[in-house]
Design an enzyme around this catalytic site. Structure first.
Site, PDB file in Angstrom:
ATOM      1  N   GLU A 105       0.813  -1.217   0.000  1.00  0.00           N
ATOM      2  CA  GLU A 105       0.000   0.000   0.000  1.00  0.00           C
ATOM      3  C   GLU A 105       0.842   1.262   0.000  1.00  0.00           C
ATOM      4  OE1 GLU A 105      -2.689  -0.362   3.269  1.00  0.00           O
ATOM      5  OE2 GLU A 105      -3.976  -1.777   2.189  1.00  0.00           O
ATOM      6  N   HIS A 110       9.369  -1.040   2.862  1.00  0.00           N
ATOM      7  CA  HIS A 110       9.291  -1.218   4.308  1.00  0.00           C
ATOM      8  C   HIS A 110       9.252  -2.697   4.622  1.00  0.00           C
ATOM      9  CE1 HIS A 110       5.309  -0.564   2.577  1.00  0.00           C
ATOM     10  NE2 HIS A 110       4.806  -1.420   3.467  1.00  0.00           N
TER      11      HIS A 110
HETATM   12  P1  5GP Z   1       1.931  -2.526   3.238  1.00  0.00           P
HETATM   13  O1  5GP Z   1       0.543  -3.068   3.040  1.00  0.00           O
HETATM   14  O2  5GP Z   1       2.263  -1.456   2.223  1.00  0.00           O
HETATM   15  O3  5GP Z   1       2.967  -3.616   3.335  1.00  0.00           O
HETATM   16  O4  5GP Z   1       1.943  -1.889   4.688  1.00  0.00           O
HETATM   17  C1  5GP Z   1       1.756  -0.538   4.940  1.00  0.00           C
HETATM   18  C2  5GP Z   1       1.668  -0.385   6.452  1.00  0.00           C
HETATM   19  O5  5GP Z   1       1.827   0.969   6.749  1.00  0.00           O
HETATM   20  C3  5GP Z   1       0.340  -0.843   7.047  1.00  0.00           C
HETATM   21  O6  5GP Z   1       0.576  -1.848   8.028  1.00  0.00           O
HETATM   22  C4  5GP Z   1      -0.236   0.447   7.658  1.00  0.00           C
HETATM   23  O7  5GP Z   1      -0.934   0.228   8.874  1.00  0.00           O
HETATM   24  C5  5GP Z   1       1.014   1.294   7.850  1.00  0.00           C
HETATM   25  N1  5GP Z   1       0.778   2.739   7.777  1.00  0.00           N
HETATM   26  C6  5GP Z   1       0.046   3.388   6.819  1.00  0.00           C
HETATM   27  N2  5GP Z   1       0.066   4.714   7.059  1.00  0.00           N
HETATM   28  C7  5GP Z   1       0.812   4.891   8.182  1.00  0.00           C
HETATM   29  C8  5GP Z   1       1.188   6.061   8.927  1.00  0.00           C
HETATM   30  O8  5GP Z   1       0.841   7.203   8.633  1.00  0.00           O
HETATM   31  N3  5GP Z   1       1.969   5.852  10.031  1.00  0.00           N
HETATM   32  C9  5GP Z   1       2.374   4.602  10.411  1.00  0.00           C
HETATM   33  N4  5GP Z   1       3.153   4.532  11.504  1.00  0.00           N
HETATM   34  N5  5GP Z   1       2.048   3.498   9.733  1.00  0.00           N
HETATM   35  C10 5GP Z   1       1.260   3.638   8.635  1.00  0.00           C
END
Ligand code: 5GP
Length: 125
Positions: A105, A110
């Site tokens: 997302e 990360h």
């Molecule tokens: P992905 O699905 O891209 O691997 O994970 C994105 C992660 O970023 C999700 O677990 C979501 O909760 C976290 N996340 C999204 N926006 C923010 C934010 O503004 N601050 C923090 N600390 N985490 C975020």
């Protein structure tokens, strides 16, 4: 909404803003190569995100384009964050979502660190 990892880096993504200090994050680690902070929507008792300080969309971008120093610094930081969190025993899970099928997302690389309870199977069945 999952991102297209072939798109160029978007410096308005939320982790770029955290790196620039434009939005807050509960940071637990910071050095030249990596920053780590608590996930805003934790899915385990420990849910920490570790990101490189460089502008890389995904593991694909980072592994292909980052310098050896950036890669070493980032990988060492992931280990250091897990050790500092005290989760090496009884264990932790690393996860990186890359691209649409993985549901990535945020278009800044990360690695998720999950720990604090038995984490179950690797993938939902
Ligand atoms: P992905 O699905 O891209 O691997 O994970 C994105 C992660 O970023 C999700 O677990 C979501 O909760 C976290 N996340 C999204 N926006 C923010 C934010 O503004 N601050 C923090 N600390 N985490 C975020």
């Amino acid at each position: 909404m999952p991102i297209d990892p072939t798109l160029p880096y978007d410096d308005q993504n939320v982790f770029a803003k955290i790196l620039r200090g434009e939005i807050p994050a509960k940071k637990v680690y910071e050095d030249d190569y990596a920053v780590a902070f608590h996930d805003i929507a934790p899915q385990a008792p420990h849910h920490i995100l570790v990101i490189p300080t460089g502008a890389y969309v995904s593991w694909d971008d980072f592994s292909g384009n980052a310098s050896d120093a950036e890669i070493a610094g980032f990988v060492r930081a992931v280990g250091a964050v897990a050790r500092a969190a005290g989760v090496v025993e009884p264990g932790y899970r690393l996860l990186a979502n890359i691209g649409v099928d993985a549901g990535q997302e945020v278009p800044h690389l990360h690695v998720h660190i999950f720990a604090g309870r038995p984490l179950g199977p690797m993938l939902a069945r």
